[in-house]
Design an enzyme around this catalytic site. Structure first.
Site, PDB file in Angstrom:
ATOM      1  N   HIS A 182      50.038  29.425  47.097  1.00 45.10           N
ATOM      2  CA  HIS A 182      48.679  28.893  46.897  1.00 45.10           C
ATOM      3  C   HIS A 182      48.482  27.527  47.549  1.00 45.10           C
ATOM      4  CE1 HIS A 182      47.568  32.171  44.355  1.00 45.10           C
ATOM      5  NE2 HIS A 182      48.440  31.874  43.408  1.00 45.10           N
TER       6      HIS A 182
ATOM      7  N   ASP B 102      52.613  39.089  46.140  1.00 39.69           N
ATOM      8  CA  ASP B 102      52.271  38.511  44.837  1.00 39.69           C
ATOM      9  C   ASP B 102      50.921  39.098  44.397  1.00 39.69           C
ATOM     10  OD1 ASP B 102      52.948  35.803  43.069  1.00 39.69           O
ATOM     11  OD2 ASP B 102      50.785  36.182  43.197  1.00 39.69           O
TER      12      ASP B 102
END
Ligand code: SP5
Ligand code: ZN
Length: 357
Positions: free
Chosen positions: A165, A207
């Site tokens: 992220h 993910d």
């Protein structure tokens, strides 16, 4: 395959996060790494090795220098300004509309506002040991990349904190330094020669959450293909980014590929989409494959809404192995503590069944 792990990850241990409007326990707990280690040991894997130290240069090749300096100093500056010892929390975020006034936003000096300048949410909480933990997490990724670069079929970087992220100058989603991007860039740049031309790297992100940071870092590049399967961001974190029509820009057009998926995705549906993703990777014919390995796709994960069973993870590993590429696995998310170890070990053992080291 070799596992690279640093116990300095435990220096990063925020206690609480804002979760659905309440203060709850931080989901990226230090015991996540220990649970994966224990599962690998039970599966008969070799003991982990400590990372080598590549210094700051490969980190600065991906992240902005002022952001790295911020990560190093934020906690001390925050506490020095009277901030609570529990960790750094932004109290404001840059306003989109400020961009109209000269195309930039001002960089504040107040620690709580600077935290907002360098964050996109409240969950990348900086505590005293965070820099040490994230630095060594990135070194784990680089060490695994070097092992694969030196000829091993695969290596596993048991990174914590996770990374996908994190943007060049933004933390969020428990991520500070983008381990998978740092490893991908290192592989893409360390071996290119005038004779052989550009080395291509595929970064496949499995993910549950879209790898917004990785996508952004490579959005205008054609030497790193970014492919991601994730919960549709119109419904799921990190929101705002990760749609199927985001394809890259400039020379990078066609080198970002998103597969946003519906709630309740089951094993067969997931494998079908993963096979499509792998076809795109194969067509790119990269020299190296980097996997952002999150197992928050598991049916009982508190942060995901897919319906995958533990039986799928060895099949995912086998499908990835069938690409026949030198592969660096980088640990990302996975918060169903009970099955976390089994699911991660499942991917790695499924890979090794097809391509033993
Ligand atoms: C590395 C990684 O996996 N980071 C994930 C960060 C997700 N943080 C916000 C999650 C908000 C989830 N809301 C879930 C509602 C389920 N009831
Ligand atoms: Zn995730």
């Amino acid at each position: 395959m070799q596992t690279i792990f640093s116990d300095l990850h435990a220096r990063h241990h925020p206690g609480l996060e804002f979760y659905e409007g309440e203060l709850k326990h931080y989901h990226d707990t230090p015991n996540r790494a220990q649970i994966v280690l224990d599962a690998l040991r039970s599966a008969g894997c070799a003991a982990p090795s400590a990372p080598q130290d590549f210094g700051l240069d490969p980190i600065l090749a991906v992240h902005r220098a002022d952001y790295v300096t911020y990560l190093q100093r934020a906690y001390a500056d925050w506490v020095g300004d009277g901030g609570i010892p529990a960790g750094v929390f932004p109290d404001v975020f840059p306003m989109r509309s400020a961009m109209r006034h000269g195309g930039r936003i001002l960089r504040p000096t107040k620690p709580s506002a600077l935290a907002g300048y360098y964050s996109f949410d409240l969950t990348a909480i900086i505590v005293e040991g965070t820099w040490e933990a994230v630095y060594h997490s990135a070194q784990c990724a680089l060490t695994a990349a070097r092992i694969v670069h030196a000829g091993a079929p695969a290596a596993f970087a048991l990174c914590r904190p996770p990374g996908h992220h994190a943007h060049a100058d933004l933390c969020g989603g428990y991520c500070f330094l983008n381990n998978a991007s740092i490893a991908s860039h290192w592989l893409a740049s360390s071996t290119s020669t005038a004779k052989e031309g550009q080395t291509r790297v595929a970064l496949l992100d499995i993910d549950f959450h879209h790898g917004n940071g990785s996508q952004d870092i490579f959005y205008s590049r054609d030497d790193v293909l970014f492919v991601s399967l994730h919960g549709d961001p119109s419904r799921q974190y990190p929101y705002f980014i990760g749609a199927a029509d985001e394809c890259g820009e400039g020379p990078g057009y066609g080198y970002t590929v998103n597969f946003p998926l519906e709630q309740g995705v089951g094993d067969e549906r997931y494998l079908d989409v993963l096979a499509q993703a792998c076809e795109r990777v194969a067509r790119y014919a990269p020299s190296y494959l980097v996997i952002s390995l999150g197992v928050d796709t598991y049916q009982f994960d508190p942060l995901g809404d897919f319906a995958l069973t533990s039986a799928i993870y060895p099949r995912i590993g086998a499908l990835i192995a069938q690409l026949g590429l030198p592969t660096v696995f980088i640990m990302e998310g996975g918060y169903a503590i009970e099955q976390l170890g089994l699911n991660v070990a499942g991917v790695l053992s499924g890979f090794e069944e097809v391509r033993p080291s």
